[in-house]
Design an enzyme around this catalytic site. Sequence first.
Site, PDB file in Angstrom:
ATOM      1  N   SER A   1      -0.482  -1.923  -1.658  1.00 43.31           N
ATOM      2  CA  SER A   1      -0.510  -1.096  -0.403  1.00 43.31           C
ATOM      3  C   SER A   1      -0.174  -1.724   0.693  1.00 43.31           C
ATOM      4  O   SER A   1       0.008  -1.035   1.711  1.00 43.31           O
ATOM      5  CB  SER A   1      -1.759  -0.350  -0.157  1.00 43.31           C
ATOM      6  OG  SER A   1      -2.149   0.663  -1.153  1.00 43.31           O
TER       7      SER A   1
ATOM      8  N   LYS B   1       2.847  -0.355   2.561  1.00 42.94           N
ATOM      9  CA  LYS B   1       2.801   0.752   3.509  1.00 42.94           C
ATOM     10  C   LYS B   1       3.076   0.025   5.109  1.00 42.94           C
ATOM     11  O   LYS B   1       3.123   0.871   5.698  1.00 42.94           O
ATOM     12  CB  LYS B   1       1.438   1.258   3.479  1.00 42.94           C
ATOM     13  CG  LYS B   1       0.979   2.088   2.351  1.00 42.94           C
ATOM     14  CD  LYS B   1      -0.189   2.782   2.322  1.00 42.94           C
ATOM     15  CE  LYS B   1      -0.620   3.616   1.138  1.00 42.94           C
ATOM     16  NZ  LYS B   1      -1.084   2.887  -0.358  1.00 42.94           N
TER      17      LYS B   1
ATOM     18  N   SER C   1      -5.519   3.839   3.757  1.00 45.96           N
ATOM     19  CA  SER C   1      -4.269   3.607   2.919  1.00 45.96           C
ATOM     20  C   SER C   1      -4.112   4.740   1.658  1.00 45.96           C
ATOM     21  O   SER C   1      -3.829   4.468   0.654  1.00 45.96           O
ATOM     22  CB  SER C   1      -4.838   2.320   2.133  1.00 45.96           C
ATOM     23  OG  SER C   1      -3.918   1.730   1.283  1.00 45.96           O
TER      24      SER C   1
ATOM     25  N   LYS D   1      -3.440  -4.736   6.958  1.00 43.48           N
ATOM     26  CA  LYS D   1      -3.447  -3.919   5.746  1.00 43.48           C
ATOM     27  C   LYS D   1      -3.792  -4.466   4.420  1.00 43.48           C
ATOM     28  O   LYS D   1      -3.461  -5.518   4.197  1.00 43.48           O
ATOM     29  CB  LYS D   1      -1.768  -3.495   5.384  1.00 43.48           C
ATOM     30  CG  LYS D   1      -1.550  -2.486   4.528  1.00 43.48           C
ATOM     31  CD  LYS D   1      -2.158  -1.015   4.961  1.00 43.48           C
ATOM     32  CE  LYS D   1      -2.507  -0.020   4.154  1.00 43.48           C
ATOM     33  NZ  LYS D   1      -3.644  -0.236   3.352  1.00 43.48           N
TER      34      LYS D   1
END
Length: 442
Positions: free
Chosen positions: A65, A68, A129, A254
């Site tokens: 993730s 992202k 997320s 993140k």
Amino acid sequence: MKPLYKKLSLVLVVAMMLTIFQHHPNVAHAQANVKLAAESAILVDAETGKVLLAKNADEALPPASMTKMMTEYLVLEAIASGKISWDTPTQISDYAYKISANNAFSGIGLVQDKDYVVEDLYNAMAINSDNATTIALAELVAGSEGEFVKMMNDKGKEMGLPDFKFVNATGLENTSLGKDYPEGTEPDGTNLLSARSAALLAFHLIKDFPHALDISSIPQTTFDDKTIDNWNWMLPHNSVNFKQYYYEGIDGLKTGYTDLAGYCFTGTAKRNGKRLISVVMKTKSEDARFKETMKLMDYGFANFEEKTLFPADYQLKGKSTLNVSKGKSKTVDVALSDAFKIPIKKGEDEKYSISYQFDKKKLDKEGNIVAPVKKGEKVGTAELVYDGKDLGYITEKGKHQVDLVATKSVEKNNWFMLTLGAIGDFFVNIFSSIVDMVKGWF
């Protein structure tokens, strides 16, 4: 007995302090080598892009993730350009709905036939997320996830990411998406980023869109009246389970996890005006990715300081002047146009020096600069030299170089003086030739 008692008390106090410094995760240790359990990692100064520590930083790995971050960048860019706004409404496609309803993807439970605004979708993506809201945003910005992936790869090239490949907007494996994998990508494709690329992506995200940190720093929020948590445990969560991971100054960025990628985290923290970016990839647990990040952050904040090594207008001894040809002045002073100000390891000032490289195009055969010369005119380049292993920068522009410039103007001599000079040079050359010839007779 009193002296002995005092000595014992002192020993106990010292022992307690050593124990605290050894075991508290937020105490900064000034260690030369950081032993990391992550397969790949990097630590970067967020202002200059200077790499402070690296381990297998150029190995391309699945980022999960952390992908992202690029989706966030493109959404924020679309908002900044006016293509969409925070209030733009959109509905959920069958594909995004299917992802949201799949428990394996930990969806937040989107519904169809309802308008969702960009701000809510972005918050769910950046904080929790969420994969389905990420897909919904990609479809809104580009029309389809396949087209959005093209934008991701184009932006990666524009940013100069060295080791990367995007196949979807979420960071999931394409095999997990079944027949819904983005058009133009491989059914078994996976996103790839090196730690260096992830750090550079984070560098651009927070430089170009600082507001991203206002959102990534939120520990908990609500979405459709449901509470959603930030997977970044280093933020000040209320849960007692996360207290051990709290790190002062952390405000992003993140997390990521898939079976293939392991546990990853791109973190950023700011203390005393200094911001660092760290990346750890392929750790073995949620616990490990945050503890490895702590090691990196502690090392950076404890061992490095931003310092002006050589100020603007600095002149290097022995090379502070250039001879001038055809000018009203025979010499011109040269100096640094800007200061060399970078993060360095504490106590390593003496390991840095500078060297000059003059622009040969501006010099004649004798190495003189030809008049006229303007004040501030670039005459060469000054390069910072480090007596040790330099890890460089994550950006191409971030190099140890500044312009070398003239400190004053030198006008070109008038034609009469130039003519006299030429005549003088002619007779000097004739006289030198005669002397050489006479020497040859003897």
